[in-house]
Enzyme design. Sequence first.
Site: not given
Ligand code: AHR
Length: 509
Positions: A173, A310
């Site tokens: 990110e 994610e």
């Molecule tokens: O999964 C929780 C968070 O969500 C992670 O650390 C991040 O990469 C995303 O914003």
Amino acid sequence: MAKLVINPEKKISRIQKEIYGHFSEHLGRCIYEGIYVGEDSPIPNVNGMRTDVVEALKKIKVPVLRWPGGCFADEYHWMDGIGPKEKRKKMINTHWGGVVEDNSFGTHEYFELCRQLGCETYVNGNLGSGTVQEMSEWVEYITFKGVSPMADLRKENGHEEPWKIDFFGVGNENWGCGGNMNPDYYANEYRRYQTYVRNYNCSQEEEEEHGIKKICCGANVDDYEWTREVLKTCFNHCDESLHGHMNGLSLHYYVHPEGWEIKGSATDFDDAVWYKTLSKAYYMDELIRRHGAIMDEFDPEKKIGMIVDEWGTWFTVEPGTNPGFLYQQNTIRDALVAGITLNVFNKHSDRVKMANLAQIVNVLQAVILTEGADMILTPTYHVFDMYKAHQDAMLLDSSIDSEEIGVTEEFQVPNLTESVSMAEDGTIHITVTNASPEETYPVETHIMESAVSEINGEMVQGEMHEKNTFEAPDTVKIKEFTDIEMTDGGFCFRIPPCAVVHLTVKRNV
Ligand code: AHR
């Protein structure tokens, strides 16, 4: 009556087992308590990893585990997590809950966990606040066989043999918590950092098959500009010098029923919010198609995998828990989100090469929740258990009649979604979701040019709020599904409301 038509002769793409991957971050009680309790814990463990959790995860065949973050990855300095535990730095996990991070789970412990799970490794490097040297030395420490400062340090710390990194994330990110970069800036940093993620143990010719697969940080949700700009700088199929620099481009997408600020309760919701959640889950299909179309422009041969590392539901935390721990309950609604999303991934398996549910234990849409020595399996766990049949199978051409349903115009979702695969031995696996809270749908199924000899069904199904608790751990579990009838053209099954169904079909061949 809805028709499901399957063409067993038309194999579309391999459903990489990594689509069923998971994600573990130093966040809340995911690693500590959820997985790692330490060797001296009264909770039964092997080298500090709790046995109940490891055994449950082995059952769903976790293919790959991403670690150490998330946002934590771009603040993680790996040297803090090696060497004698009593000497490891204690620090505050500033990102997640402000608790003490004692670094007792570090590189050696992660590789031990993956060994116990029998899964591939996906290490996420620190580009946001770490140096090129630090990233490079981590890879050397983990993978170098010969004599070198980092390999020697690993040996001093008790591990003679190198480990294998299957996937390496070059930042996380980086448009946000990983450094707030713009796409052009990140893309140039990516080119620089990835240069030093070396493949020590294989020749250049062997790299494609055996080398570390490098993952570039991709977009947040619908940030199509990020995808385009990063690819423009990092990958150009006409420029040979850029080949081998990128094996995957990530995508992050979470389902927040009431938006990022409010999120919404994990357990208390009505029909409207049910549909809103499932409609937002199905939005994954549009995201993959649109980011995929941009990727096609740069990479028509689909050499770069889309890595949805994610995904999942993100609700308001359970009342009374640390807001920074992201601990939430899991209901039949989560099972539907998982079933719908995994069907979408299967259908796009020509481009989606890995996906990692966030997160594996005690965080967000976890497959396992723990409380002290107790453990429960969530409805999402049971969906992963049924869908494991798709791992490494061939996606078959199939289609189902569906209609959009919902209580508002804005949040409609297909009543039925499906995906179908063929295993090595010719067995066909069909997974179907029914998003309706009240309708049962008959589905007339036809497998072209085939006579069916045997069908077995199983399902995760219940009233939309049903969940497992530590007091009642088996409220939601896999049940036998028998509402199937042979017909002249194939078979018909009746899928009940709020259901995720898995059919195993054998044919006379
Ligand atoms: O999964 C929780 C968070 O969500 C992670 O650390 C991040 O990469 C995303 O914003």
